[in-house]
Scaffold this active site. Structure first.
Site, PDB file in Angstrom:
ATOM      1  N   THR A  35       2.782  -3.232  -9.019  1.00 61.60           N
ATOM      2  CA  THR A  35       2.093  -3.110  -7.731  1.00 61.60           C
ATOM      3  C   THR A  35       1.058  -4.204  -7.537  1.00 61.60           C
ATOM      4  O   THR A  35       0.623  -4.861  -8.479  1.00 61.60           O
ATOM      5  CB  THR A  35       1.413  -1.730  -7.606  1.00 61.60           C
ATOM      6  N   ASP A  36       0.665  -4.360  -6.279  1.00 60.42           N
ATOM      7  CA  ASP A  36      -0.389  -5.317  -5.951  1.00 60.42           C
ATOM      8  C   ASP A  36      -1.682  -4.557  -5.686  1.00 60.42           C
ATOM      9  O   ASP A  36      -1.771  -3.349  -5.920  1.00 60.42           O
ATOM     10  CB  ASP A  36       0.017  -6.194  -4.765  1.00 60.42           C
ATOM     11  N   LEU A  37      -2.673  -5.235  -5.171  1.00 61.05           N
ATOM     12  CA  LEU A  37      -3.985  -4.641  -4.923  1.00 61.05           C
ATOM     13  C   LEU A  37      -3.919  -3.441  -3.978  1.00 61.05           C
ATOM     14  O   LEU A  37      -4.711  -2.512  -4.086  1.00 61.05           O
ATOM     15  CB  LEU A  37      -4.931  -5.717  -4.356  1.00 61.05           C
ATOM     16  N   SER A  38      -2.922  -3.432  -3.090  1.00 66.38           N
ATOM     17  CA  SER A  38      -2.793  -2.337  -2.115  1.00 66.38           C
ATOM     18  C   SER A  38      -2.123  -1.094  -2.717  1.00 66.38           C
ATOM     19  O   SER A  38      -2.030  -0.070  -2.048  1.00 66.38           O
ATOM     20  CB  SER A  38      -1.995  -2.809  -0.903  1.00 66.38           C
ATOM     21  N   MET A  40       1.062  -1.043  -3.556  1.00 69.70           N
ATOM     22  CA  MET A  40       2.489  -1.104  -3.227  1.00 69.70           C
ATOM     23  C   MET A  40       3.166  -2.143  -4.116  1.00 69.70           C
ATOM     24  O   MET A  40       2.515  -3.053  -4.631  1.00 69.70           O
ATOM     25  CB  MET A  40       2.658  -1.471  -1.764  1.00 69.70           C
TER      26      MET A  40
END
Length: 160
Positions: A35-38, A40
């Protein structure tokens, strides 16, 4: 110590995919690293998921990529990729990459891949993998590879 039941997967081996009719189904779990910072799945990681699924599918149909490479017969290279992102996957989602061979040529194979969460398509791609020699030039796929792919394509036509 109990004897291993051949009908049960070994806990010491990685989980692989399986064929359901002509479609190869490969399970994926989304981990934090995907996942990324969001929160997702980062867009490039869908490509990793699809690569794992393609490699597993090829292994199951009898394509020995490592053996071909080690023998100097070449390796697959992705020559074309079209991808559409429809919805995001999130941490801990259980996904399935569904791969289908859609076209076979002398030196290449076209594969459609969908990353699914249940019945929902999250990402869909069409990938062309071409067999290339060490020089980088295309070369014909071994006959038994082409025949295995053609059986998968014919199965789709007969199933329509």
């Amino acid at each position: 110590m109990a004897e291993h039941d051949p009908d049960q997967p070994s806990l010491d081996l990685p989980t692989g995919g399986r064929f359901a009719d002509r479609q190869h189904r490969f399970p994926i779990r989304v981990y934090f690293e995907d996942t990324d910072l969001s929160g997702m799945v980062y867009h490039a990681n869908y490509l990793r998921f699809m690569e794992r699924a393609r490699s597993d599918m090829l292994r199951l149909v009898g394509v020995d990529q490592r053996g071909a490479h080690d023998a100097g017969e070449g390796a697959y290279a992705i020559t074309e990729l079209t991808i559409r992102y429809k919805a995001p996957a999130k941490l801990d989602d259980a996904l399935v990459v569904v791969s289908s061979v859609i076209r076979v040529r002398a030196a290449s194979v076209d594969i459609q891949q969908r990353v699914m969460r249940g019945a929902e398509i999250l990402t869909i791609a069409e990938v062309t993998a071409a067999l290339v020699a060490a020089s980088g030039r295309p070369r014909r796929q071994p006959k038994h590879w082409v025949e295995a792919f053609e059986r998968l394509v014919r199965q789709e036509i007969e199933g329509k």
